[in-house]
Design an enzyme around this catalytic site. Structure first.
Site, short mmCIF file in Angstrom:
data_model
loop_
_atom_site.label_atom_id
_atom_site.label_comp_id
_atom_site.label_asym_id
_atom_site.label_seq_id
_atom_site.Cartn_x
_atom_site.Cartn_y
_atom_site.Cartn_z
N HIS A 243 0.83 -1.20 0.00
CA HIS A 243 0.00 0.00 0.00
C HIS A 243 0.86 1.25 0.00
CE1 HIS A 243 -3.72 2.28 1.14
NE2 HIS A 243 -2.81 3.10 1.64
N GLU A 244 1.84 1.29 0.90
CA GLU A 244 2.68 2.48 1.02
C GLU A 244 3.55 2.73 -0.20
OE1 GLU A 244 2.21 4.64 3.33
OE2 GLU A 244 0.79 3.34 4.35
#
Length: 289
Positions: A243-244
């Site tokens: 996600h990051e």
């Protein structure tokens, strides 16, 4: 300097969770016309994620205006419900409360415009970009771990996450280097106030955050419970890294729940990249592979 950068992901929000959760629960059932103590916390939540233009200071916490459920709050709540595929009742109903109490990414889903209206920054399909669509001017990026604080046990899951993005996009390559100071992407393990104006406050569900291109910082919240793979009562390091990294590359949140860029992550969940994530990168960087 941080104020001049586009802040990306505080995986999971900055209002005082131990107290904030109870407040949100207590407000369930409130709707337009209600005046309940604590409604300013709901306004703060919606403002934090880009649905409401609301500012509040400690001196005005007891103002009746702060705890009034007005038309502007109703509109913001409907906007939130629509974005998260909930019935847009404009009421703080049980499904909406349940959604708000889930761990989530702290980067705003939207940006409030000057005329007090919520506006999506850029939507094609379900994915979104950040304001002005920041992106890297190169496709060969280096990354490094902060050796002074990053647990070596958790380096492999992040390496796998970078490799998965590289394999899926067939555009980026990511090479690990030892010097964090010169790396394009810098991964660290942080607690409390760690110098970027986004402290990991005790008692919150914030998991991690990252910054837009070309800042490159990616911080895990060391106060959370972490694991490699699916474990009850902990968060998967690799899933959060996927996600990051999407944020590091320039993706904002997706409205597609199966996408890695969906803003919520249940505890114990493991997710991978979806076609929506890859299509977003292709659209942002303008390649067709």
């Amino acid at each position: 300097m941080a104020s001049k950068l586009t802040f990306l992901c505080v995986l999971f929000f900055v209002f005082s969770l131990s107290k904030g959760n109870e407040t949100i629960k207590r407000l369930q059932g409130s709707q337009k016309g209600s005046n309940m103590q604590g409604l300013h916390n709901l306004k703060l939540y919606l403002a934090r994620f880009g649905y409401l233009n609301y500012q509040h200071t400690p001196n005005h916490v007891n103002s009746s205006e702060n705890d009034e459920f007005d038309e502007e709050l109703e509109t913001a709540l409907k906007d939130y419900q629509n974005f998260h595929h909930l019935n847009p009742t404009g009421m703080l109903d049980e499904p909406t409360v349940s959604q708000m109490l889930m761990p989530r990414c702290g980067v705003p889903d939207k940006k409030i415009s000057n005329n007090h209206e919520s506006k999506l920054l850029h939507i094609v399909s379900h994915y979104t970009f950040f304001n002005n669509s920041p992106r890297w001017g190169k496709n060969r990026l280096t990354y490094a771990f902060n050796s002074s604080n990053y647990p070596s046990i958790y380096t492999s899951p992040v390496e796998r996450a970078f490799n998965r993005w590289a394999n899926a996009t067939q555009y980026f390559t990511f090479s690990r280097v030892s010097n964090v100071a010169t790396a394009d992407l810098k991964v660290s393990w942080e607690r409390g106030d760690h110098g970027d104006d986004r402290p990991f406050t005790a008692g919150t569900t914030v998991l991690a955050h990252a910054f837009a291109p070309s800042d490159g910082r990616f911080h895990y919240n060391a106060n959370q419970s972490w694991s490699i793979g699916a474990r009850q009562n902990s968060y998967d390091v690799e899933t959060v890294a996927l996600h990051e990294i999407g944020h590091l590359l320039g993706l904002n949140h997706s409205q597609f729940q199966n996408a890695i860029m969906w803003s919520f992550l249940p505890i114990g969940a493991v997710k991978g990249l979806a076609s929506d994530d890859i299509q977003g990168i292709k659209a942002l960087y303008g390649y067709k592979k």
